[in-house]
Motif scaffolding. Structure first.
Motif, short mmCIF file in Angstrom:
data_model
loop_
_atom_site.label_atom_id
_atom_site.label_comp_id
_atom_site.label_asym_id
_atom_site.label_seq_id
_atom_site.Cartn_x
_atom_site.Cartn_y
_atom_site.Cartn_z
N SER A 70 0.86 -1.18 0.00
CA SER A 70 0.00 0.00 0.00
C SER A 70 0.89 1.22 0.00
O SER A 70 1.86 1.29 0.79
CB SER A 70 -0.91 0.03 1.24
OG SER A 70 -1.81 -1.07 1.22
N GLU A 95 0.57 3.78 -5.64
CA GLU A 95 -0.86 3.75 -5.35
C GLU A 95 -1.64 3.18 -6.55
O GLU A 95 -2.60 2.42 -6.38
CB GLU A 95 -1.35 5.16 -5.01
CG GLU A 95 -2.73 5.21 -4.40
CD GLU A 95 -3.05 6.62 -3.89
OE1 GLU A 95 -3.62 6.73 -2.79
OE2 GLU A 95 -2.72 7.59 -4.60
N GLU A 98 -1.24 -0.89 -6.73
CA GLU A 98 -1.53 -1.76 -5.59
C GLU A 98 -2.37 -2.97 -6.01
O GLU A 98 -3.27 -2.86 -6.86
CB GLU A 98 -2.30 -0.98 -4.52
CG GLU A 98 -1.51 0.12 -3.85
CD GLU A 98 -2.34 0.96 -2.90
OE1 GLU A 98 -1.76 1.84 -2.22
OE2 GLU A 98 -3.57 0.74 -2.82
#
Length: 360
Positions: A70, A95, A98
């Motif tokens: 994350s 991001e 992910e």
């Protein structure tokens, strides 16, 4: 302290010589364990992630590996840009790549259906626990995490084998990481030599470091390959890698950081697996001998002693009566001197290989 007790203590404070991932022993004398690194090449598509598993299974890989991270727990928003990623903002890039954590169990189950081991690199405590809960057989640890000893110990405490990449590390770094892991009682660690440049220049690969680690830590070793193509992975297998990890993608034309030139496309991954298996077969057992499939060539293609003319029974052999040529069905040439002056007991036709049965 007696020798038996000293040896027991040494073993308790040293890595195991091999590790077991499910039914597969990974280490010296075993087939190379091939890990297809999917990384973030799922592009946040569950169907694409499953297709990656299918490709790895069909290529004959032992395992397919993803990554669970994350952005919020992995990178500070103030992280400088990486040169190889160009102008991309690191936090935003992570991001956008992910792996949705809800997929982990489904991907694990899909891998089981395809008879390939599901592996995943955890990058936070939550990921370690999630992967443990779904039943992963081993943990792959990225090179960047090697210096986080508390994180390594948390993973090691799960009691499962660990494949630990060592990019950017020297022997001291590796020794400290290994000591942290051993403190938990977990000895099942395979160390993967790695260079953390994407793609890795050939002059920076340094495959001989793999043997250095084997000698230093007496454990299973391997290679996590970030070079272009398949050549260096095959070379690593020839040098005795117990594990090979290689990035792959459905297409290098797809957007995303892991679809780069260091990733193999499906046909290339399949070729790599075949090349590694061929390499293992070709290495053999080291005994230099005539192989069974060479026997015909040895009999028909080697030279032996042949009659240079018709030789009647009772004749005494002289040099003029004999010649050395193919096939190898007669007496070997090294015994020529022993035949001089010997009497033949049966007729020998010109060009007939001379055997000991001809000699009186």
């Amino acid at each position: 302290m007696n020798e038996h007790k000293a040896e027991s203590m040494r073993r308790a404070t040293a890595l195991a010589e091999s590790v077991r991932i499910g039914q597969r022993e990974v280490g010296p004398g075993q087939p190379c364990y091939i890990v297809a690194e999917a990384g973030s090449n799922h592009n946040q598509s569950l169907e694409m992630a499953k297709e990656l598993i299918d490709v790895a299974a069909e290529a004959g890989c032992d395992a397919v590996k993803f990554q669970t991270f994350s952005a919020a727990t992995l990178y500070s928003k103030r992280t400088p840009r990486f040169s190889y990623l160009g102008d991309a903002d690191v936090y935003q890039l992570i991001e956008a790549n992910e792996l949705p954590r809800a997929w982990q169990a489904e991907l694990f189950a899909h891998a089981q259906r395809r008879a390939i081991t599901f592996l995943c690199s955890p990058f936070d405590i939550q990921a370690v626990d999630e992967l443990d809960e779904i039943g992963v057989l081993a943990y792959k640890i990225a090179s960047f995490e090697l210096v986080d000893h508390a994180f390594l110990q948390y993973i090691a405490a799960k009691g499962k084998p660990m494949l630990l990449s060592t990019g950017m590390a020297n022997l001291g770094d590796i020794e400290e990481a290994v000591a942290a892991i051993l403190a938990t009682g977990n000895r099942e660690v395979a160390l993967l030599h790695c260079n953390s440049v994407y793609p890795t220049p050939m002059a920076s690969v340094n495959l001989r470091a793999m043997e250095t680690m084997r000698q230093a830590f007496r454990c299973a070793v391997g290679f996590s390959d970030h070079t272009v193509g398949t050549t260096i992975s095959v070379a690593a297998a020839a040098l005795g890698a117990n594990v090979i990890e290689k990035h792959f993608t459905l297409s290098r034309r797809l957007p995303g950081p892991d679809h780069g030139p260091f990733a193999l496309e499906p046909d290339e991954l399949q070729a790599l697996v075949q090349q590694i298996r061929w390499t293992a077969a070709a290495l053999g057992n080291g005994i230099k001998t005539c192989t069974p499939d060479e026997m015909e060539f040895a009999r028909k293609g080697r030279r032996s002693i042949v009659a240079a003319m018709d030789i009647p029974a009772g004749a005494v052999l002289t040099a003029e009566m004999l010649v050395v040529k193919r096939p190898g069905l007669g007496i070997p040439p090294k015994f020529m001197a022993l035949l001089m002056g010997r009497r033949v007991r049966v007729d020998i036709a010109a060009d007939e290989p001379v055997t000991w049965a001809h000699i009186g």
